[in-house]
Scaffold this motif. Structure first.
Motif, PDB file in Angstrom:
ATOM      1  N   ARG A  47      -0.873   8.577  13.771  1.00 39.50           N
ATOM      2  CA  ARG A  47      -0.677   7.783  14.988  1.00 39.50           C
ATOM      3  C   ARG A  47      -0.713   6.285  14.683  1.00 39.50           C
ATOM      4  NH1 ARG A  47      -3.788  11.932  16.086  1.00 39.50           N
ATOM      5  NH2 ARG A  47      -3.190  13.400  17.702  1.00 39.50           N
ATOM      6  N   LEU A  48      -1.596   5.896  13.788  1.00 43.84           N
ATOM      7  CA  LEU A  48      -1.702   4.485  13.415  1.00 43.84           C
ATOM      8  C   LEU A  48      -0.384   3.995  12.827  1.00 43.84           C
ATOM      9  CD1 LEU A  48      -3.336   1.870  13.007  1.00 43.84           C
ATOM     10  CD2 LEU A  48      -4.135   2.825  10.839  1.00 43.84           C
ATOM     11  N   HIS A  49       0.211   4.791  11.968  1.00 43.86           N
ATOM     12  CA  HIS A  49       1.465   4.384  11.331  1.00 43.86           C
ATOM     13  C   HIS A  49       2.619   4.340  12.328  1.00 43.86           C
ATOM     14  CE1 HIS A  49      -0.159   4.239   7.263  1.00 43.86           C
ATOM     15  NE2 HIS A  49      -0.964   5.190   7.696  1.00 43.86           N
ATOM     16  N   LEU A  50       2.657   5.294  13.231  1.00 47.76           N
ATOM     17  CA  LEU A  50       3.693   5.274  14.267  1.00 47.76           C
ATOM     18  C   LEU A  50       3.498   4.070  15.191  1.00 47.76           C
ATOM     19  CD1 LEU A  50       3.855   9.071  15.131  1.00 47.76           C
ATOM     20  CD2 LEU A  50       5.645   7.721  14.019  1.00 47.76           C
ATOM     21  N   PHE A  51       2.253   3.752  15.502  1.00 49.41           N
ATOM     22  CA  PHE A  51       1.938   2.599  16.348  1.00 49.41           C
ATOM     23  C   PHE A  51       2.412   1.303  15.693  1.00 49.41           C
ATOM     24  CE2 PHE A  51      -0.905  -0.867  17.600  1.00 49.41           C
ATOM     25  CZ  PHE A  51      -0.924  -0.763  18.988  1.00 49.41           C
ATOM     26  N   LEU A  52       2.178   1.176  14.390  1.00 48.34           N
ATOM     27  CA  LEU A  52       2.482  -0.065  13.675  1.00 48.34           C
ATOM     28  C   LEU A  52       3.930  -0.176  13.227  1.00 48.34           C
ATOM     29  CD1 LEU A  52      -0.690  -0.288  11.406  1.00 48.34           C
ATOM     30  CD2 LEU A  52      -0.181  -1.691  13.423  1.00 48.34           C
ATOM     31  N   GLN A  53       4.628   0.962  13.062  1.00 47.73           N
ATOM     32  CA  GLN A  53       5.938   0.897  12.426  1.00 47.73           C
ATOM     33  C   GLN A  53       7.076   1.535  13.218  1.00 47.73           C
ATOM     34  OE1 GLN A  53       4.929   2.044   8.172  1.00 47.73           O
ATOM     35  NE2 GLN A  53       5.459  -0.111   7.955  1.00 47.73           N
ATOM     36  N   THR A  54       6.824   1.893  14.484  1.00 51.53           N
ATOM     37  CA  THR A  54       7.901   2.349  15.367  1.00 51.53           C
ATOM     38  C   THR A  54       7.652   1.757  16.748  1.00 51.53           C
ATOM     39  OG1 THR A  54       6.891   4.318  16.374  1.00 51.53           O
ATOM     40  CG2 THR A  54       7.908   4.604  14.189  1.00 51.53           C
ATOM     41  N   GLN A  55       8.622   1.915  17.623  1.00 48.36           N
ATOM     42  CA  GLN A  55       8.444   1.466  18.995  1.00 48.36           C
ATOM     43  C   GLN A  55       8.260   2.677  19.926  1.00 48.36           C
ATOM     44  OE1 GLN A  55       8.499  -2.200  19.164  1.00 48.36           O
ATOM     45  NE2 GLN A  55       7.196  -1.467  20.798  1.00 48.36           N
ATOM     46  N   LEU A  56       7.870   3.829  19.361  1.00 51.15           N
ATOM     47  CA  LEU A  56       7.652   5.024  20.176  1.00 51.15           C
ATOM     48  C   LEU A  56       6.542   4.785  21.193  1.00 51.15           C
ATOM     49  CD1 LEU A  56       7.729   7.896  17.498  1.00 51.15           C
ATOM     50  CD2 LEU A  56       9.534   7.288  19.121  1.00 51.15           C
ATOM     51  N   SER A  57       6.696   5.409  22.355  1.00 51.21           N
ATOM     52  CA  SER A  57       5.642   5.341  23.373  1.00 51.21           C
ATOM     53  C   SER A  57       4.459   6.201  22.921  1.00 51.21           C
ATOM     54  CB  SER A  57       6.181   5.881  24.697  1.00 51.21           C
ATOM     55  OG  SER A  57       6.406   7.285  24.572  1.00 51.21           O
ATOM     56  N   PRO A  58       3.275   5.999  23.512  1.00 47.83           N
ATOM     57  CA  PRO A  58       2.138   6.856  23.163  1.00 47.83           C
ATOM     58  C   PRO A  58       2.444   8.349  23.331  1.00 47.83           C
ATOM     59  CG  PRO A  58       1.347   4.927  24.321  1.00 47.83           C
ATOM     60  CD  PRO A  58       2.859   4.861  24.355  1.00 47.83           C
ATOM     61  N   GLU A  59       3.166   8.709  24.385  1.00 48.50           N
ATOM     62  CA  GLU A  59       3.515  10.117  24.604  1.00 48.50           C
ATOM     63  C   GLU A  59       4.397  10.636  23.464  1.00 48.50           C
ATOM     64  OE1 GLU A  59       2.300   8.011  28.043  1.00 48.50           O
ATOM     65  OE2 GLU A  59       4.149   7.646  26.943  1.00 48.50           O
ATOM     66  N   ASP A  60       5.371   9.836  23.035  1.00 49.73           N
ATOM     67  CA  ASP A  60       6.259  10.250  21.952  1.00 49.73           C
ATOM     68  C   ASP A  60       5.524  10.293  20.608  1.00 49.73           C
ATOM     69  OD1 ASP A  60       8.391  10.593  23.679  1.00 49.73           O
ATOM     70  OD2 ASP A  60       9.212   8.587  23.315  1.00 49.73           O
TER      71      ASP A  60
ATOM     72  N   SER B  56       0.826  -1.205   0.000  1.00 51.54           N
ATOM     73  CA  SER B  56       0.000   0.000   0.000  1.00 51.54           C
ATOM     74  C   SER B  56       0.862   1.259   0.000  1.00 51.54           C
ATOM     75  CB  SER B  56      -0.906   0.009   1.232  1.00 51.54           C
ATOM     76  OG  SER B  56      -1.525   1.271   1.370  1.00 51.54           O
ATOM     77  N   ILE B  57       0.459   2.239  -0.793  1.00 48.24           N
ATOM     78  CA  ILE B  57       1.184   3.504  -0.833  1.00 48.24           C
ATOM     79  C   ILE B  57       0.982   4.295   0.459  1.00 48.24           C
ATOM     80  CG2 ILE B  57       1.145   3.698  -3.344  1.00 48.24           C
ATOM     81  CD1 ILE B  57      -1.208   5.703  -2.996  1.00 48.24           C
ATOM     82  N   CYS B  58       0.035   3.892   1.274  1.00 49.02           N
ATOM     83  CA  CYS B  58      -0.204   4.580   2.546  1.00 49.02           C
ATOM     84  C   CYS B  58       0.923   4.359   3.545  1.00 49.02           C
ATOM     85  CB  CYS B  58      -1.506   4.095   3.181  1.00 49.02           C
ATOM     86  SG  CYS B  58      -2.958   4.441   2.197  1.00 49.02           S
ATOM     87  N   PHE B  59       1.694   3.292   3.365  1.00 51.54           N
ATOM     88  CA  PHE B  59       2.717   2.921   4.343  1.00 51.54           C
ATOM     89  C   PHE B  59       4.104   3.358   3.906  1.00 51.54           C
ATOM     90  CE2 PHE B  59      -0.761   0.376   5.697  1.00 51.54           C
ATOM     91  CZ  PHE B  59      -0.569   0.199   7.061  1.00 51.54           C
ATOM     92  N   THR B  60       4.860   3.893   4.854  1.00 51.58           N
ATOM     93  CA  THR B  60       6.238   4.316   4.606  1.00 51.58           C
ATOM     94  C   THR B  60       7.129   3.105   4.375  1.00 51.58           C
ATOM     95  OG1 THR B  60       5.867   6.220   6.031  1.00 51.58           O
ATOM     96  CG2 THR B  60       8.160   5.639   5.574  1.00 51.58           C
ATOM     97  N   ARG B  61       6.977   2.065   5.209  1.00 58.09           N
ATOM     98  CA  ARG B  61       7.753   0.836   5.076  1.00 58.09           C
ATOM     99  C   ARG B  61       6.819  -0.280   4.618  1.00 58.09           C
ATOM    100  NH1 ARG B  61      13.106   1.310   5.234  1.00 58.09           N
ATOM    101  NH2 ARG B  61      13.163  -0.877   5.776  1.00 58.09           N
ATOM    102  N   LYS B  62       7.321  -1.151   3.774  1.00 62.56           N
ATOM    103  CA  LYS B  62       6.469  -2.225   3.246  1.00 62.56           C
ATOM    104  C   LYS B  62       6.428  -3.434   4.177  1.00 62.56           C
ATOM    105  CE  LYS B  62       5.496   0.473  -0.006  1.00 62.56           C
ATOM    106  NZ  LYS B  62       4.405   1.380   0.305  1.00 62.56           N
ATOM    107  N   THR B  63       7.417  -3.590   5.026  1.00 63.83           N
ATOM    108  CA  THR B  63       7.369  -4.601   6.083  1.00 63.83           C
ATOM    109  C   THR B  63       7.849  -3.953   7.365  1.00 63.83           C
ATOM    110  OG1 THR B  63       9.587  -5.396   5.559  1.00 63.83           O
ATOM    111  CG2 THR B  63       7.747  -6.636   4.618  1.00 63.83           C
ATOM    112  N   SER B  64       7.241  -4.325   8.453  1.00 64.19           N
ATOM    113  CA  SER B  64       7.673  -3.817   9.746  1.00 64.19           C
ATOM    114  C   SER B  64       7.237  -4.771  10.840  1.00 64.19           C
ATOM    115  CB  SER B  64       7.113  -2.418  10.008  1.00 64.19           C
ATOM    116  OG  SER B  64       5.707  -2.459  10.045  1.00 64.19           O
ATOM    117  N   CYS B  65       7.863  -4.604  11.984  1.00 68.16           N
ATOM    118  CA  CYS B  65       7.604  -5.498  13.103  1.00 68.16           C
ATOM    119  C   CYS B  65       7.860  -4.733  14.393  1.00 68.16           C
ATOM    120  CB  CYS B  65       8.549  -6.681  12.970  1.00 68.16           C
ATOM    121  SG  CYS B  65       8.494  -7.804  14.345  1.00 68.16           S
ATOM    122  N   VAL B  66       6.863  -4.640  15.241  1.00 70.48           N
ATOM    123  CA  VAL B  66       6.995  -3.966  16.528  1.00 70.48           C
ATOM    124  C   VAL B  66       6.328  -4.824  17.601  1.00 70.48           C
ATOM    125  CG1 VAL B  66       7.050  -1.655  15.518  1.00 70.48           C
ATOM    126  CG2 VAL B  66       4.875  -2.608  16.268  1.00 70.48           C
TER     127      VAL B  66
END
Length: 194
Positions: free
Chosen positions: A109-122, A33-43
């Protein structure tokens, strides 16, 4: 045709301190999907981070009825495999439904949730422009720190001096090397498709 595959798997008990533990789950994404920055990710995420995500998505998309999360029951036992798997399935169904909605897919927020390990505050700070890095920067930075694929390994090797150019590589170039996935992500059949 665009697709987004999401897997919630590998529940693990994590010690918070000597009295408290929690379970986190691996979220694996594979997409074209063009909506995603990375095509595979794991968190890895825990239940209360899913609760935060649902609340934030709901507050930004008030006209959409979001799917429910598996209920937080006082009788949940993290040592009971049936309880853990029931919650895992519920979290996966929640994400599958969320990822089918174009409006929700536009929420950073959805993309950060799925593709980074940032905390909710970050994640909140990043989305509201209070960080030096953008959403895309955060996703690329997390990927480069935690996941190296053969192409990225080759680019890194090119940066080395010519003195190293005649040494043999232990990587076959056919797939990720053993150190390529440091967040504990397992290979997935979906991730091997082109």
């Amino acid at each position: 045709q665009e697709f987004v595959t999401v897997l919630v798997r590998d529940p693990r008990i994590q010690k918070e301190d000597s009295w408290h533990s929690y379970i986190d789950y691996e979220i694996f994404i594979h997409t074209n999907s063009i909506c995603f920055t990375r095509k595979t990710s794991c968190v890895r995420r825990r239940y209360r981070e899913f609760v935060w995500l649902r609340q934030r998505l709901q507050s930004n998309a008030v006209l959409i009825q979001l799917p429910e999360l598996p209920s937080k029951t006082p009788f949940f036992n993290m040592n009971n495999p049936n309880h853990v798997d029931h919650r895992r399935q519920g979290l996966q169904e929640f994400l599958e439904k969320i990822l089918q909605d174009a409006l929700l897919l536009s929420d950073s927020r959805l993309h950060l949730f799925l593709q980074t390990q940032l905390s909710p505050e970050d994640m909140e700070a990043c989305v509201s422009g209070q960080t030096k890095y953008s959403v895309a920067d955060a996703i690329h930075s997390f990927a480069s720190l935690n996941r190296r694929f053969p192409i990225e390994d080759e680019e890194r090797k090119k940066g080395k001096s010519d003195a190293d150019s005649d040494s043999e590589s232990s990587s076959s170039g056919l797939g990720p090397s053993d150190d390529s996935i440091s967040c504990g992500c397992k290979a997935s059949p979906a991730s091997e498709e082109s």
